[in-house]
Design an enzyme around this catalytic site. Structure first.
Site, PDB file in Angstrom:
ATOM      1  N   LYS A  47       0.886  -1.201   0.093  1.00 31.45           N
ATOM      2  CA  LYS A  47       0.014  -0.063   0.117  1.00 31.45           C
ATOM      3  C   LYS A  47       0.690   1.191   0.128  1.00 31.45           C
ATOM      4  O   LYS A  47       0.294   2.253  -0.326  1.00 31.45           O
ATOM      5  CB  LYS A  47      -0.749   0.048   1.143  1.00 31.45           C
ATOM      6  N   GLU A 103       7.801   2.626  -6.039  1.00 31.96           N
ATOM      7  CA  GLU A 103       8.022   2.009  -4.656  1.00 31.96           C
ATOM      8  C   GLU A 103       8.210   3.232  -3.900  1.00 31.96           C
ATOM      9  O   GLU A 103       8.553   4.424  -4.093  1.00 31.96           O
ATOM     10  CB  GLU A 103       9.071   1.213  -4.899  1.00 31.96           C
ATOM     11  N   ASP A 107      14.987  -0.645   1.100  1.00 31.83           N
ATOM     12  CA  ASP A 107      15.739  -0.851   2.145  1.00 31.83           C
ATOM     13  C   ASP A 107      16.827  -1.834   1.964  1.00 31.83           C
ATOM     14  O   ASP A 107      17.631  -1.629   1.351  1.00 31.83           O
ATOM     15  CB  ASP A 107      14.944  -1.324   3.449  1.00 31.83           C
ATOM     16  N   LYS A 135      17.428   3.624   1.423  1.00 30.65           N
ATOM     17  CA  LYS A 135      18.086   3.671   2.746  1.00 30.65           C
ATOM     18  C   LYS A 135      19.668   2.853   2.175  1.00 30.65           C
ATOM     19  O   LYS A 135      19.920   2.439   1.214  1.00 30.65           O
ATOM     20  CB  LYS A 135      17.699   2.818   3.757  1.00 30.65           C
ATOM     21  N   VAL A 157      11.098   5.220   9.204  1.00 30.57           N
ATOM     22  CA  VAL A 157      10.677   6.336   8.857  1.00 30.57           C
ATOM     23  C   VAL A 157       9.071   6.115   8.551  1.00 30.57           C
ATOM     24  O   VAL A 157       8.641   5.006   8.356  1.00 30.57           O
ATOM     25  CB  VAL A 157      11.127   7.124   7.804  1.00 30.57           C
ATOM     26  N   ASP A 163       4.025   3.255   6.880  1.00 23.79           N
ATOM     27  CA  ASP A 163       3.251   2.991   8.000  1.00 23.79           C
ATOM     28  C   ASP A 163       4.168   2.579   9.308  1.00 23.79           C
ATOM     29  O   ASP A 163       5.265   1.960   8.912  1.00 23.79           O
ATOM     30  CB  ASP A 163       1.915   2.136   7.772  1.00 23.79           C
ATOM     31  N   ARG A 169       0.426   6.622   7.699  1.00 29.46           N
ATOM     32  CA  ARG A 169       0.426   6.586   6.027  1.00 29.46           C
ATOM     33  C   ARG A 169      -0.166   8.052   5.537  1.00 29.46           C
ATOM     34  O   ARG A 169       0.501   8.495   4.556  1.00 29.46           O
ATOM     35  CB  ARG A 169      -0.318   5.452   5.607  1.00 29.46           C
TER      36      ARG A 169
HETATM   37  P1  5GP Z   1      13.209  -4.176   1.425  1.00 23.69           P
HETATM   38  O1  5GP Z   1      13.009  -5.819   0.710  1.00 23.69           O
HETATM   39  O2  5GP Z   1      13.888  -3.149   0.336  1.00 23.69           O
HETATM   40  O3  5GP Z   1      14.171  -4.453   2.495  1.00 23.69           O
HETATM   41  O4  5GP Z   1      12.098  -3.975   1.973  1.00 23.69           O
HETATM   42  C1  5GP Z   1      11.313  -2.733   1.445  1.00 23.69           C
HETATM   43  C2  5GP Z   1       9.861  -2.684   2.104  1.00 23.69           C
HETATM   44  O5  5GP Z   1      10.042  -2.675   3.661  1.00 23.69           O
HETATM   45  C3  5GP Z   1       9.374  -1.271   1.927  1.00 23.69           C
HETATM   46  O6  5GP Z   1       8.386  -1.247   0.676  1.00 23.69           O
HETATM   47  C4  5GP Z   1       8.488  -1.184   3.153  1.00 23.69           C
HETATM   48  O7  5GP Z   1       7.254  -1.594   3.119  1.00 23.69           O
HETATM   49  C5  5GP Z   1       9.389  -1.613   4.071  1.00 23.69           C
HETATM   50  N1  5GP Z   1      10.154  -0.507   5.017  1.00 23.69           N
HETATM   51  C6  5GP Z   1      11.490  -0.540   4.645  1.00 23.69           C
HETATM   52  N2  5GP Z   1      12.165   0.432   5.523  1.00 23.69           N
HETATM   53  C7  5GP Z   1      11.020   1.078   6.004  1.00 23.69           C
HETATM   54  C8  5GP Z   1      10.799   2.340   6.837  1.00 23.69           C
HETATM   55  O8  5GP Z   1      11.794   2.884   7.417  1.00 23.69           O
HETATM   56  N3  5GP Z   1       9.537   2.443   7.332  1.00 23.69           N
HETATM   57  C9  5GP Z   1       8.333   1.764   6.822  1.00 23.69           C
HETATM   58  N4  5GP Z   1       7.106   2.114   7.351  1.00 23.69           N
HETATM   59  N5  5GP Z   1       8.513   0.840   6.157  1.00 23.69           N
HETATM   60  C10 5GP Z   1       9.603   0.358   5.846  1.00 23.69           C
END
Ligand code: 5GP
Length: 183
Positions: A47, A103, A107, A135, A157, A163, A169
């Protein structure tokens, strides 16, 4: 929702509503230039990317199509593992389409890396990525993010679609959630 309403829950603003808006307008112009007159399908990841999709699409001075996916990545706690399950798939076939994934934040990059590979395997002509926030961890895995709004520190964040337990959100800026809020 304005920051004033939740100012006790956050420690620092990472990007204001105005900064996000201005950056998205810049990126929309870059995307328009890069794609020229090729048809473009924006794929938002639910979302979190709802706000980014709404702002990016409206900032683009050309036609775009929009579709949505919802995915969940299996992982321990807050870390994603790269093993992804599709909760909602695209409505349309993407064979020979130029696709731009929209997106909220990258992260580890594992989810996006999986998604990019998945969409390419369906016969898309191209699959590029736009993320509003990135990040530092994202630099470590091989996911080629073509358009990045802001590089931010490795803190958790919220806001602008992001969220914590489905809240924040609708905060209009992006801010670091105070650690006291986790406990
Ligand atoms: P990745 O596979 O890149 O580690 O995960 C990305 C997903 O993790 C993002 O789409 C988001 O839903 C969640 N996410 C990663 N960092 C944050 C953050 O700082 N805050 C929030 N609310 N969600 C995050």
């Amino acid at each position: 929702m304005d920051l004033e309403r939740v100012k006790d829950d956050i420690t620092e603003v990472v990007a204001t509503r105005e900064q996000i808006h201005n950056r998205i307008v810049e990126i929309a112009a870059a995307i328009s230039k890069d794609y020229g007159d090729r048809d473009l399908l924006l794929v938002g990841v639910l979302k979190g990317a709802v706000m980014a999709m709404a702002d990016l699409a409206r900032a683009m001075q050309r036609h775009v199509e929009m579709d949505w996916m919802a995915v969940s990545s299996y992982g321990s706690g807050t870390k994603s593992s790269g093993v992804v399950r599709i909760l909602k798939d695209l409505d349309r076939d993407i064979t020979d389409r130029d696709v731009l994934i929209v997106e909220d934040i990258v992260d580890s990059g594992l989810t996006l890396s999986w998604l990019q590979t998945n969409l390419l395997s369906r016969g898309a002509k191209s699959v590029e990525i736009f993320t509003v926030f990135r990040k530092p961890e994202a630099a470590k895995v091989h996911v080629d993010v073509k358009y990045v709004g802001f590089d931010i520190p490795p803190a958790f964040v919220v806001g602008y679609g992001l969220d914590f337990s489905e809240k924040y959100r609708n905060l209009d800026c992006v801010a670091v959630l105070a650690p006291k809020m986790y406990s």
